[in-house]
Design a protein around this motif. Sequence first.
Motif, PDB file in Angstrom:
ATOM      1  N   TRP A  96       0.787  -1.223   0.000  1.00  0.00           N
ATOM      2  CA  TRP A  96       0.000   0.000   0.000  1.00  0.00           C
ATOM      3  C   TRP A  96       0.826   1.284   0.000  1.00  0.00           C
ATOM      4  O   TRP A  96       0.587   2.155   0.792  1.00  0.00           O
ATOM      5  N   GLY A  97       1.776   1.449  -0.790  1.00  0.00           N
ATOM      6  CA  GLY A  97       2.455   2.729  -0.901  1.00  0.00           C
ATOM      7  C   GLY A  97       3.436   3.016   0.214  1.00  0.00           C
ATOM      8  O   GLY A  97       3.997   4.113   0.266  1.00  0.00           O
TER       9      GLY A  97
ATOM     10  N   HIS B  29      -2.585  15.823  -1.864  1.00  0.00           N
ATOM     11  CA  HIS B  29      -2.241  14.409  -1.721  1.00  0.00           C
ATOM     12  C   HIS B  29      -3.110  13.738  -0.662  1.00  0.00           C
ATOM     13  O   HIS B  29      -3.387  14.313   0.387  1.00  0.00           O
ATOM     14  N   GLU B  30      -3.493  12.501  -0.964  1.00  0.00           N
ATOM     15  CA  GLU B  30      -4.305  11.757  -0.012  1.00  0.00           C
ATOM     16  C   GLU B  30      -3.469  11.220   1.150  1.00  0.00           C
ATOM     17  O   GLU B  30      -3.928  11.155   2.279  1.00  0.00           O
ATOM     18  N   ASN B  31      -2.247  10.812   0.851  1.00  0.00           N
ATOM     19  CA  ASN B  31      -1.427  10.078   1.829  1.00  0.00           C
ATOM     20  C   ASN B  31      -0.379  10.979   2.459  1.00  0.00           C
ATOM     21  O   ASN B  31       0.282  11.754   1.775  1.00  0.00           O
ATOM     22  N   TYR B  50      -3.997   7.819   5.180  1.00  0.00           N
ATOM     23  CA  TYR B  50      -4.389   7.785   3.775  1.00  0.00           C
ATOM     24  C   TYR B  50      -5.670   8.560   3.519  1.00  0.00           C
ATOM     25  O   TYR B  50      -6.210   8.529   2.405  1.00  0.00           O
ATOM     26  N   ASP B  51      -6.164   9.232   4.536  1.00  0.00           N
ATOM     27  CA  ASP B  51      -7.354  10.054   4.336  1.00  0.00           C
ATOM     28  C   ASP B  51      -7.553  10.901   5.589  1.00  0.00           C
ATOM     29  O   ASP B  51      -7.015  10.592   6.661  1.00  0.00           O
ATOM     30  N   SER B  94       2.090  11.699  -0.524  1.00  0.00           N
ATOM     31  CA  SER B  94       2.036  11.056  -1.837  1.00  0.00           C
ATOM     32  C   SER B  94       0.596  10.988  -2.301  1.00  0.00           C
ATOM     33  O   SER B  94      -0.344  11.102  -1.507  1.00  0.00           O
ATOM     34  N   SER B  95       0.456  10.789  -3.578  1.00  0.00           N
ATOM     35  CA  SER B  95      -0.865  10.698  -4.167  1.00  0.00           C
ATOM     36  C   SER B  95      -1.212   9.240  -4.427  1.00  0.00           C
ATOM     37  O   SER B  95      -0.349   8.469  -4.841  1.00  0.00           O
ATOM     38  N   THR B  96      -2.421   8.873  -4.188  1.00  0.00           N
ATOM     39  CA  THR B  96      -2.879   7.538  -4.557  1.00  0.00           C
ATOM     40  C   THR B  96      -3.225   7.602  -6.024  1.00  0.00           C
ATOM     41  O   THR B  96      -4.222   8.178  -6.407  1.00  0.00           O
ATOM     42  N   ASP B 100       3.758   5.846  -6.394  1.00  0.00           N
ATOM     43  CA  ASP B 100       3.732   5.968  -4.936  1.00  0.00           C
ATOM     44  C   ASP B 100       4.855   6.846  -4.439  1.00  0.00           C
ATOM     45  O   ASP B 100       5.236   6.760  -3.282  1.00  0.00           O
TER      46      ASP B 100
END
Lengths: 111, 113
Positions: A96-97, B29-31, B50-51, B94-96, B100
């Motif tokens: 997951w990143g 960015h989401e993350n 992540y959100d 980072s962006s989903t 990554d």
Amino acid sequence: GESVGLHLPTLSVQEGDNSIINCAYSNSASDYFIWYKQESGKGPQFIIDIRSNMDKRQGQRVTVLLNKTVKHLSLQIAATQPGDSAVYFCAEVSSWGKLQFGAGTQVVVTP
Amino acid sequence: DVKVTQSSRYLVKRTGEKVFLECVQDMDHENMFWYRQDPGLGLRLIYFSYDVKMKEKGDIPEGYSVSREKKERFSLILESASTNQTSMYLCASSSTGTTDTQYFGPGTRLTVL
């Protein structure tokens, strides 16, 4: 090359020569790898990335090589300049990143 | 250009103090991630998100908590600072999406006396 331990591996390079920095990664399922450069007192900066379906990728003065058979990554810097002096990290994307970083290699460019 | 900023470059605190480290990113960015960096140990993940209002423990969450009330801001909290939390703290985002790649802030060097 990369290693885990108290002392950062150091690569001493003469200005104008090519540099090769090595990295061994651990997860054979990783499909994305990134090289970062960190100058003293700054955060890591993205240099170049590569996906596992490639074995070579070129950027400006940099080339990344990926050997999945032996789980090895290398970063080549052409015509190394004083501004290239920094710590270089490879990172593999795990789940997951999330990034798993190597310990880093200190590159010292001598005149 | 992606910009990740951290509230302080250098911070000195005393043992037992509550410490807030702030991180802001301007790329939607989401993350977002918090790491600490120590000589010979590389970068170690403390917490990530992540959100908004979501958080996940990283590899070394003990002694830390986080807050993400807005998408662009991710805060790291040391509830009661200890000397072994003296370190360089790095925030990243980072962006989903297609890659990554994480983009890092300049870091906060925290010293706990």
